[in-house]
Design a protein around this motif. Structure first.
Motif, mmCIF file in Angstrom:
data_model
loop_
_atom_site.group_PDB
_atom_site.id
_atom_site.type_symbol
_atom_site.label_atom_id
_atom_site.label_comp_id
_atom_site.label_asym_id
_atom_site.label_seq_id
_atom_site.Cartn_x
_atom_site.Cartn_y
_atom_site.Cartn_z
ATOM 1 N N GLU A 140 0.822 -1.214 0.000
ATOM 2 C CA GLU A 140 0.000 0.000 0.000
ATOM 3 C C GLU A 140 0.858 1.266 0.000
ATOM 4 O OE1 GLU A 140 -0.449 -2.560 2.252
ATOM 5 O OE2 GLU A 140 -2.155 -3.438 1.177
ATOM 6 N N ASN A 141 1.913 1.284 0.802
ATOM 7 C CA ASN A 141 2.772 2.470 0.871
ATOM 8 C C ASN A 141 3.529 2.701 -0.434
ATOM 9 O OD1 ASN A 141 1.938 2.980 3.473
ATOM 10 N ND2 ASN A 141 3.768 2.147 4.433
ATOM 11 N N ILE A 142 3.960 1.624 -1.088
ATOM 12 C CA ILE A 142 4.653 1.761 -2.366
ATOM 13 C C ILE A 142 3.705 2.321 -3.420
ATOM 14 C CG2 ILE A 142 5.727 0.481 -4.263
ATOM 15 C CD1 ILE A 142 6.874 -1.437 -2.080
ATOM 16 N N ILE A 143 2.516 1.751 -3.512
ATOM 17 C CA ILE A 143 1.529 2.239 -4.488
ATOM 18 C C ILE A 143 1.170 3.688 -4.198
ATOM 19 C CG2 ILE A 143 -0.857 1.971 -5.284
ATOM 20 C CD1 ILE A 143 -0.409 -1.107 -4.917
ATOM 21 N N GLU A 144 0.974 4.016 -2.941
ATOM 22 C CA GLU A 144 0.636 5.397 -2.578
ATOM 23 C C GLU A 144 1.776 6.364 -2.921
ATOM 24 O OE1 GLU A 144 -1.399 8.702 -1.564
ATOM 25 O OE2 GLU A 144 -2.209 6.684 -1.859
ATOM 26 N N ALA A 145 3.022 5.961 -2.691
ATOM 27 C CA ALA A 145 4.164 6.816 -3.030
ATOM 28 C C ALA A 145 4.216 7.061 -4.530
ATOM 29 C CB ALA A 145 5.466 6.175 -2.546
ATOM 30 N N TYR A 146 3.979 6.021 -5.323
ATOM 31 C CA TYR A 146 3.968 6.186 -6.782
ATOM 32 C C TYR A 146 2.814 7.093 -7.214
ATOM 33 C CZ TYR A 146 7.393 2.387 -7.389
ATOM 34 O OH TYR A 146 8.519 1.609 -7.378
ATOM 35 N N ARG A 147 1.631 6.889 -6.647
ATOM 36 C CA ARG A 147 0.481 7.747 -6.996
ATOM 37 C C ARG A 147 0.760 9.198 -6.646
ATOM 38 N NH1 ARG A 147 -4.085 3.647 -4.833
ATOM 39 N NH2 ARG A 147 -4.377 2.527 -6.786
ATOM 40 N N THR A 148 1.347 9.424 -5.482
ATOM 41 C CA THR A 148 1.618 10.784 -5.019
ATOM 42 C C THR A 148 2.641 11.482 -5.907
ATOM 43 O OG1 THR A 148 1.065 10.188 -2.748
ATOM 44 C CG2 THR A 148 2.397 12.171 -3.056
ATOM 45 N N VAL A 149 3.734 10.780 -6.252
ATOM 46 C CA VAL A 149 4.761 11.417 -7.072
ATOM 47 C C VAL A 149 4.194 11.771 -8.447
ATOM 48 C CG1 VAL A 149 5.902 9.377 -8.099
ATOM 49 C CG2 VAL A 149 7.245 11.414 -7.566
ATOM 50 N N VAL A 150 3.341 10.927 -8.985
ATOM 51 C CA VAL A 150 2.721 11.224 -10.279
ATOM 52 C C VAL A 150 1.738 12.384 -10.143
ATOM 53 C CG1 VAL A 150 1.176 10.329 -12.063
ATOM 54 C CG2 VAL A 150 3.079 8.924 -11.240
ATOM 55 N N ALA A 151 0.928 12.378 -9.086
ATOM 56 C CA ALA A 151 -0.076 13.426 -8.886
ATOM 57 C C ALA A 151 0.557 14.808 -8.707
ATOM 58 C CB ALA A 151 -0.945 13.091 -7.675
ATOM 59 N N HIS A 152 1.730 14.865 -8.078
ATOM 60 C CA HIS A 152 2.391 16.150 -7.840
ATOM 61 C C HIS A 152 3.252 16.621 -9.002
ATOM 62 C CE1 HIS A 152 1.675 15.283 -3.406
ATOM 63 N NE2 HIS A 152 1.007 16.386 -3.667
ATOM 64 N N SER A 153 3.442 15.773 -9.976
ATOM 65 C CA SER A 153 4.326 16.117 -11.092
ATOM 66 C C SER A 153 3.568 16.787 -12.228
ATOM 67 C CB SER A 153 5.032 14.857 -11.602
ATOM 68 O OG SER A 153 5.870 14.351 -10.595
ATOM 69 N N GLU A 154 4.291 17.649 -12.918
ATOM 70 C CA GLU A 154 3.747 18.369 -14.061
ATOM 71 C C GLU A 154 4.644 18.137 -15.264
ATOM 72 O OE1 GLU A 154 3.770 22.449 -12.861
ATOM 73 O OE2 GLU A 154 2.303 22.135 -11.264
ATOM 74 N N GLU A 155 4.180 18.555 -16.422
ATOM 75 C CA GLU A 155 5.006 18.456 -17.619
ATOM 76 C C GLU A 155 6.329 19.178 -17.379
ATOM 77 O OE1 GLU A 155 4.892 19.638 -22.325
ATOM 78 O OE2 GLU A 155 3.002 19.440 -21.247
ATOM 79 N N GLY A 156 7.415 18.532 -17.753
ATOM 80 C CA GLY A 156 8.741 19.104 -17.560
ATOM 81 C C GLY A 156 9.430 18.647 -16.290
ATOM 82 N N ASP A 157 8.701 17.995 -15.380
ATOM 83 C CA ASP A 157 9.315 17.445 -14.170
ATOM 84 C C ASP A 157 10.002 16.125 -14.501
ATOM 85 O OD1 ASP A 157 8.191 19.560 -12.807
ATOM 86 O OD2 ASP A 157 6.767 18.362 -11.659
ATOM 87 N N ALA A 158 10.901 15.704 -13.632
ATOM 88 C CA ALA A 158 11.579 14.412 -13.780
ATOM 89 C C ALA A 158 11.204 13.541 -12.589
ATOM 90 C CB ALA A 158 13.087 14.600 -13.830
ATOM 91 N N ILE A 159 10.948 12.272 -12.857
ATOM 92 C CA ILE A 159 10.648 11.307 -11.802
ATOM 93 C C ILE A 159 11.679 10.183 -11.887
ATOM 94 C CG2 ILE A 159 8.995 9.635 -10.890
ATOM 95 C CD1 ILE A 159 6.753 11.300 -12.126
ATOM 96 N N PHE A 160 12.316 9.892 -10.761
ATOM 97 C CA PHE A 160 13.283 8.799 -10.673
ATOM 98 C C PHE A 160 12.749 7.784 -9.674
ATOM 99 C CE2 PHE A 160 17.068 6.936 -8.559
ATOM 100 C CZ PHE A 160 17.607 6.272 -9.656
ATOM 101 N N LEU A 161 12.626 6.533 -10.089
ATOM 102 C CA LEU A 161 12.156 5.447 -9.223
ATOM 103 C C LEU A 161 13.296 4.465 -9.035
ATOM 104 C CD1 LEU A 161 8.721 4.828 -10.973
ATOM 105 C CD2 LEU A 161 9.196 6.353 -9.036
ATOM 106 N N HIS A 162 13.613 4.160 -7.785
ATOM 107 C CA HIS A 162 14.696 3.222 -7.486
ATOM 108 C C HIS A 162 14.170 2.152 -6.548
ATOM 109 C CE1 HIS A 162 18.754 1.775 -6.623
ATOM 110 N NE2 HIS A 162 18.344 1.667 -5.373
ATOM 111 N N TYR A 163 14.434 0.892 -6.904
ATOM 112 C CA TYR A 163 14.049 -0.241 -6.059
ATOM 113 C C TYR A 163 15.264 -1.119 -5.835
ATOM 114 C CZ TYR A 163 12.238 -4.740 -4.606
ATOM 115 O OH TYR A 163 12.023 -5.898 -3.910
#
Length: 183
Positions: A140-163
């Motif tokens: 649940e926390n992983i899915i929520e973190a991914y949802r949050t980072v996407v929801a807060h991002s706008e065009e031109g932002d960069a998202i880095f995911l590390h596992y």
């Protein structure tokens, strides 16, 4: 596969692939003097891993087309906005014989790298680790973190995911501990 963990540039022993990536991109906490292509990074990683007795074969995946001969960069030049990251490290504490030892260090080493080299700010990095200090990496926390980072991002932002954790595609059957405690 070698049982030892190679040291990472930040001085914390981590997993073979993350440590090798950082060895190629951030040896002695410095970026290489010349730009490397995606292909060159993978080739150097494969060579270092093989020389170290590791069996991992680093690979590249992307949801967008990539020119593999272009300059390797975690943040595309077109990403001029906020740099955000979700970083997950799971050592599976208490799971014998499946407990790992370098996953938290992988997260800390990569975090230092993306902050020092790519300008990520602490406030825009979410860390989930099973270390008792950070947010637990539950499903649940992983899915929520991914949802949050996407929801807060706008065009031109960069998202880095590390596992960093067990790499098996069906680790719920291999590590019942994870299923009991983190699913």
């Amino acid at each position: 596969v070698s049982s030892s963990h190679p040291p990472a540039p930040a001085g914390r022993a981590g997993g073979a692939c993350t440590s090798t990536l950082l060895k190629v991109l951030y040896a002695d906490e410095r970026v290489p003097e010349e730009d490397l292509s995606f292909t060159q990074v993978l080739e150097q990683m494969r060579r270092h891993l093989k020389e170290g007795g590791y069996s991992q074969i680093p690979q590249l995946t992307s949801m967008n087309p990539i020119d593999v001969e272009a300059k390797f960069d975690l943040v595309p030049e077109t990403a001029t906005g906020v740099r955000r990251a979700v970083m997950i490290g799971i050592n599976y504490v208490g799971d014998e014989p499946g407990e790992l030892s370098g996953c938290w260090n992988d997260v800390l080493n990569m975090k230092k790298y993306i902050m020092d080299v790519h300008g990520f700010e602490e406030d825009n990095i979410v860390v989930l680790m099973d270390d008792g200090e950070n947010t637990e990496p539950t499903r649940e926390n992983i899915i929520e973190a991914y949802r949050t980072v996407v929801a807060h991002s706008e065009e031109g932002d960069a998202i880095f995911l590390h596992y960093s954790g067990e790499g098996e595609s069906d680790f719920y059957t291999i590590f019942p501990y994870f299923e009991r405690n983190y699913r």
